[in-house]
Write an enzyme that holds these catalytic residues in place. Structure first.
Site, PDB file in Angstrom:
ATOM      1  N   TYR A   5       0.555   8.386  23.298  1.00 16.47           N
ATOM      2  CA  TYR A   5       0.225   7.625  24.335  1.00 16.47           C
ATOM      3  C   TYR A   5      -1.043   8.312  24.978  1.00 16.47           C
ATOM      4  O   TYR A   5      -0.685   7.831  26.261  1.00 16.47           O
ATOM      5  CB  TYR A   5       1.855   7.859  24.759  1.00 16.47           C
ATOM      6  CG  TYR A   5       2.521   7.026  24.746  1.00 16.47           C
ATOM      7  CD1 TYR A   5       3.065   5.147  24.308  1.00 16.47           C
ATOM      8  CD2 TYR A   5       3.834   8.135  24.180  1.00 16.47           C
ATOM      9  CE1 TYR A   5       3.817   4.959  24.692  1.00 16.47           C
ATOM     10  CE2 TYR A   5       4.684   7.303  23.985  1.00 16.47           C
ATOM     11  CZ  TYR A   5       5.002   5.936  23.895  1.00 16.47           C
ATOM     12  OH  TYR A   5       6.183   5.361  23.199  1.00 16.47           O
TER      13      TYR A   5
ATOM     14  N   HIS B  10       2.234  -2.305  27.601  1.00 14.54           N
ATOM     15  CA  HIS B  10       2.388  -0.741  26.816  1.00 14.54           C
ATOM     16  C   HIS B  10       1.163  -0.352  26.879  1.00 14.54           C
ATOM     17  O   HIS B  10      -0.142  -1.002  25.724  1.00 14.54           O
ATOM     18  CB  HIS B  10       2.945  -1.180  25.632  1.00 14.54           C
ATOM     19  CG  HIS B  10       4.028  -2.744  25.525  1.00 14.54           C
ATOM     20  ND1 HIS B  10       5.784  -2.234  26.660  1.00 14.54           N
ATOM     21  CD2 HIS B  10       4.141  -4.137  25.518  1.00 14.54           C
ATOM     22  CE1 HIS B  10       6.238  -3.238  26.813  1.00 14.54           C
ATOM     23  NE2 HIS B  10       5.248  -3.851  26.402  1.00 14.54           N
TER      24      HIS B  10
END
Ligand SMILES: O=C1C[C@@](O)(C(=O)O)C[C@@H](O)[C@@H]1O
Length: 150
Positions: free
Chosen positions: A24, A101
């Site tokens: 991430y 996302h």
């Protein structure tokens, strides 16, 4: 052009920047939200941001947006793969949304390949890292049409 936009981040996205940084990245959620506010100012649009780890709180926030928000950008986190109820809330308020996302969910575990949102989203962005928020906001501000307010 959408004038009022809401960015919703679901569970565990409050840990952005420290959570599995190899997936991430190292940018925090507050960095993302601050950059989005600056971008919104430049685009002359009104922006609200919301993060919750709780499904019901996300549903409540979506319901509150009815009549006030032209477009929603939502990263439902793990609820992407489980939540009929958040999907129903988005459809219920009839606010067009972009699904986002940070990671490329299709390059990950099979259970992340199914989303309860994609077939109803105006667009789905994944795998662009946190730049996805910048891209989604620019798209929403410039290209998403305002639905007639109820
Ligand atoms: O929490 C998340 C984050 C995520 O939505 C993303 O931003 O890449 C992908 C989801 O599968 C995961 O559960």
């Amino acid at each position: 052009m959408a004038r009022s936009i809401l960015i919703i981040n679901g569970p565990n996205l409050n840990l952005l920047g420290t959570r599995e940084p190899h997936i991430y990245g190292s940018t925090t959620l507050s960095d993302v939200e601050a950059a989005a506010q600056k971008q919104a100012d430049e685009l002359a649009i009104s922006l609200a941001t919301f993060q919750s780890n709780h499904e019901g709180a996300i549903i409540d926030r979506i319901q509150e947006a009815r009549g006030h928000v032209d477009a929603i950008i939502i990263n439902p986190g793990g609820f992407t793969h489980t939540s009929v109820a958040i999907r129903d809330a988005l459809l219920g308020v009839e606010i067009p949304f972009v699904e986002l996302h940070v990671s490329n969910v299709h390059a990950r575990e099979a259970f992340r390949h199914h989303s309860y949102f994609t077939d109803k989203a105006v667009a789905m962005i994944c795998g662009l890292g946190v730049y996805g928020y910048t891209a989604a906001l620019e798209f929403a501000a410039k290209h998403m049409k305002i639905k007639e307010r109820l």
